[in-house]
Design a protein around this motif. Structure first.
Motif, mmCIF file in Angstrom:
data_model
loop_
_atom_site.group_PDB
_atom_site.id
_atom_site.type_symbol
_atom_site.label_atom_id
_atom_site.label_comp_id
_atom_site.label_asym_id
_atom_site.label_seq_id
_atom_site.Cartn_x
_atom_site.Cartn_y
_atom_site.Cartn_z
ATOM 1 N N GLU A 11 61.268 5.809 -10.098
ATOM 2 C CA GLU A 11 60.982 5.066 -8.870
ATOM 3 C C GLU A 11 61.004 5.998 -7.659
ATOM 4 O O GLU A 11 61.581 7.084 -7.684
ATOM 5 N N PHE A 12 60.318 5.535 -6.597
ATOM 6 C CA PHE A 12 60.299 6.242 -5.320
ATOM 7 C C PHE A 12 60.791 5.300 -4.236
ATOM 8 O O PHE A 12 60.957 4.083 -4.459
ATOM 9 N N LEU A 13 61.003 5.840 -3.044
ATOM 10 C CA LEU A 13 61.383 5.041 -1.878
ATOM 11 C C LEU A 13 60.304 5.167 -0.809
ATOM 12 O O LEU A 13 59.979 6.269 -0.373
ATOM 13 N N LEU A 14 59.735 4.033 -0.401
ATOM 14 C CA LEU A 14 58.762 4.004 0.688
ATOM 15 C C LEU A 14 59.521 3.774 1.991
ATOM 16 O O LEU A 14 60.062 2.696 2.222
ATOM 17 N N LEU A 15 59.561 4.786 2.843
ATOM 18 C CA LEU A 15 60.357 4.687 4.067
ATOM 19 C C LEU A 15 59.722 3.791 5.123
ATOM 20 O O LEU A 15 60.420 3.273 5.992
ATOM 21 N N GLY A 16 58.389 3.617 5.085
ATOM 22 C CA GLY A 16 57.734 2.727 6.044
ATOM 23 C C GLY A 16 57.718 3.288 7.450
ATOM 24 O O GLY A 16 57.655 4.499 7.666
ATOM 25 N N TYR A 94 57.572 4.219 -10.354
ATOM 26 C CA TYR A 94 56.628 5.329 -10.569
ATOM 27 C C TYR A 94 55.260 4.788 -10.981
ATOM 28 O O TYR A 94 54.232 5.199 -10.445
ATOM 29 N N ALA A 95 55.270 3.834 -11.929
ATOM 30 C CA ALA A 95 54.005 3.242 -12.379
ATOM 31 C C ALA A 95 53.323 2.488 -11.243
ATOM 32 O O ALA A 95 52.096 2.549 -11.083
ATOM 33 N N THR A 99 49.688 3.387 -9.637
ATOM 34 C CA THR A 99 48.673 2.324 -9.623
ATOM 35 C C THR A 99 48.165 2.078 -8.210
ATOM 36 O O THR A 99 46.951 1.922 -7.995
ATOM 37 N N GLN A 100 49.093 2.025 -7.248
ATOM 38 C CA GLN A 100 48.701 1.819 -5.857
ATOM 39 C C GLN A 100 47.806 2.949 -5.366
ATOM 40 O O GLN A 100 46.777 2.719 -4.716
ATOM 41 N N MET A 101 48.181 4.174 -5.680
ATOM 42 C CA MET A 101 47.385 5.333 -5.277
ATOM 43 C C MET A 101 46.008 5.297 -5.933
ATOM 44 O O MET A 101 44.991 5.606 -5.290
ATOM 45 N N TYR A 102 45.947 4.907 -7.192
ATOM 46 C CA TYR A 102 44.680 4.838 -7.935
ATOM 47 C C TYR A 102 43.701 3.880 -7.253
ATOM 48 O O TYR A 102 42.541 4.232 -6.980
ATOM 49 N N MET A 162 45.511 14.234 -12.008
ATOM 50 C CA MET A 162 46.080 15.473 -11.473
ATOM 51 C C MET A 162 47.512 15.255 -10.980
ATOM 52 O O MET A 162 48.366 16.138 -11.100
ATOM 53 N N VAL A 163 47.790 14.089 -10.425
ATOM 54 C CA VAL A 163 49.149 13.772 -9.958
ATOM 55 C C VAL A 163 50.080 13.531 -11.148
ATOM 56 O O VAL A 163 51.265 13.881 -11.099
ATOM 57 N N LEU A 164 49.562 12.955 -12.209
ATOM 58 C CA LEU A 164 50.388 12.655 -13.387
ATOM 59 C C LEU A 164 50.963 13.922 -14.024
ATOM 60 O O LEU A 164 51.996 13.866 -14.705
#
Length: 322
Positions: A11-16, A94-95, A99-102, A162-164
């Motif tokens: 997982e990541f953290l979106l700081l906003g 992470y998934a 997915t959001q980036m894709y 490429m990110v994966l």
């Protein structure tokens, strides 16, 4: 070599935009309002075009596709941000991030390609009006949209794959309100040279190409308009592409401004705030630009909005009588 603590993040953290609790309700209300206006406005454009037979032309076919893409474009980022604010959580898996980036890359690319296709449509309409229907036939229009989708999907698959291959250190914080490609690459612990080369090469080719086509189309359009003798003829010719030119200027100026300013200041927070202009603000304004400057769209919208009102007025006396 990869760092010893590099691992596959779960997982990541979106700081906003802000961590101050008192600002969260304001940010939530503002973005919810903009998102609802974007979805409702673009749906009205699609409904107006699909319901009026005289709007079944190449120009409005591309506009309907652009409105659909704008809804999807905004929906890839804003709902997750609203959910995080509502739940007081910054976590994205992470998934979910991949997915959001894709999908973000797909729909941002489609926005660029459709604007280029619409510029070509206006070029043919003004510079070769007698051959317009023969050139912009149904087959070509469908092919242009299909090529736009195919190119966007393949580009997104390339960038995502490429990110994966990258590894990320523990407790990765993304200083943005969504998983943006450039931010992801910057936060990686492994070697990102190849990612940067692919990202910038693709940006020059897949964004610079359509932008060059748009500029070329409008240089020819302006040249053709200048050769028209009557002032009324010049105004009529310019009015057919004024809305599209406004949208193109707004989208490219804001997106280029974001990346140029972020490169100059190196401030991720400033980049996140500026990104709102082309990811949220521009898709919200598009329906207003096309409806306010287009009499056909305004007439169709009046019929759509007016029909329920008229039906309600007719039903009221009957309900009161019963």
């Amino acid at each position: 070599m990869k760092p010893a603590n590099a691992t596959r993040m779960s997982e990541f953290l979106l700081l906003g935009f802000s961590e101050e609790p008192e600002l969260q309700p304001l940010i939530f209300g503002l973005f919810l309002s903009m998102y609802l206006i974007t979805v409702f406005g673009n749906l009205l454009i699609i409904l107006a075009i699909s319901s009026e037979s005289h709007l079944h032309t190449p120009m409005y076919f591309f506009l309907a596709n652009l409105s659909l893409v704008d809804i999807c474009f905004t929906s890839t980022t804003v709902p997750k941000m609203l959910w995080n604010i509502q739940t007081q959580s910054k976590v994205i898996t992470y998934a979910g991030c991949i997915t959001q980036m894709y999908f973000f890359i797909i729909f941002s690319g489609l926005d660029i390609y459709l604007l280029a296709v619409m510029a070509y449509d206006r070029f043919v309409a003004i510079c070769q009006p007698l051959h317009y229907m023969a050139i912009m036939n149904t087959r070509l229009c469908g092919l242009l949209v299909l090529v736009s989708w195919t190119t966007s999907v393949l580009h997104s698959l390339l960038q995502t794959s490429m990110v994966l291959r990258l590894s990320f250190c523990t407790e990765v914080e993304i200083p943005h309100f969504f998983c943006e490609l450039n931010q992801m690459i910057q936060l990686a612990c492994s070697d990102t040279f190849l990612n940067n080369v692919v990202m910038y090469f693709a940006a020059m080719l897949l964004a610079g190409g359509p932008l060059t086509g748009i500029l070329y189309s409008y240089s020819k359009i302006v040249s053709s308009i200048c050769r028209i003798s009557s002032a009324q003829g010049k105004y009529k010719a310019f009015s057919t592409c004024a809305s599209h030119l406004s949208v193109v200027s707004l989208f490219f100026c804001t997106s280029l401004g974001v990346y140029l300013s972020s490169a100059a200041t190196q401030s991720s927070h400033a980049s996140a705030v500026a990104s709102v202009m082309y990811t949220v603000f521009t898709p919200m304004l598009n329906p207003f630009i096309y409806s306010l400057r287009n009499n056909d769209i305004k007439t169709a919208l009046k019929r759509i909005i007016g029909a329920p009102v008229i039906l309600g007025l007719k039903l009221c006396p009957r309900l009161q009588g019963s």
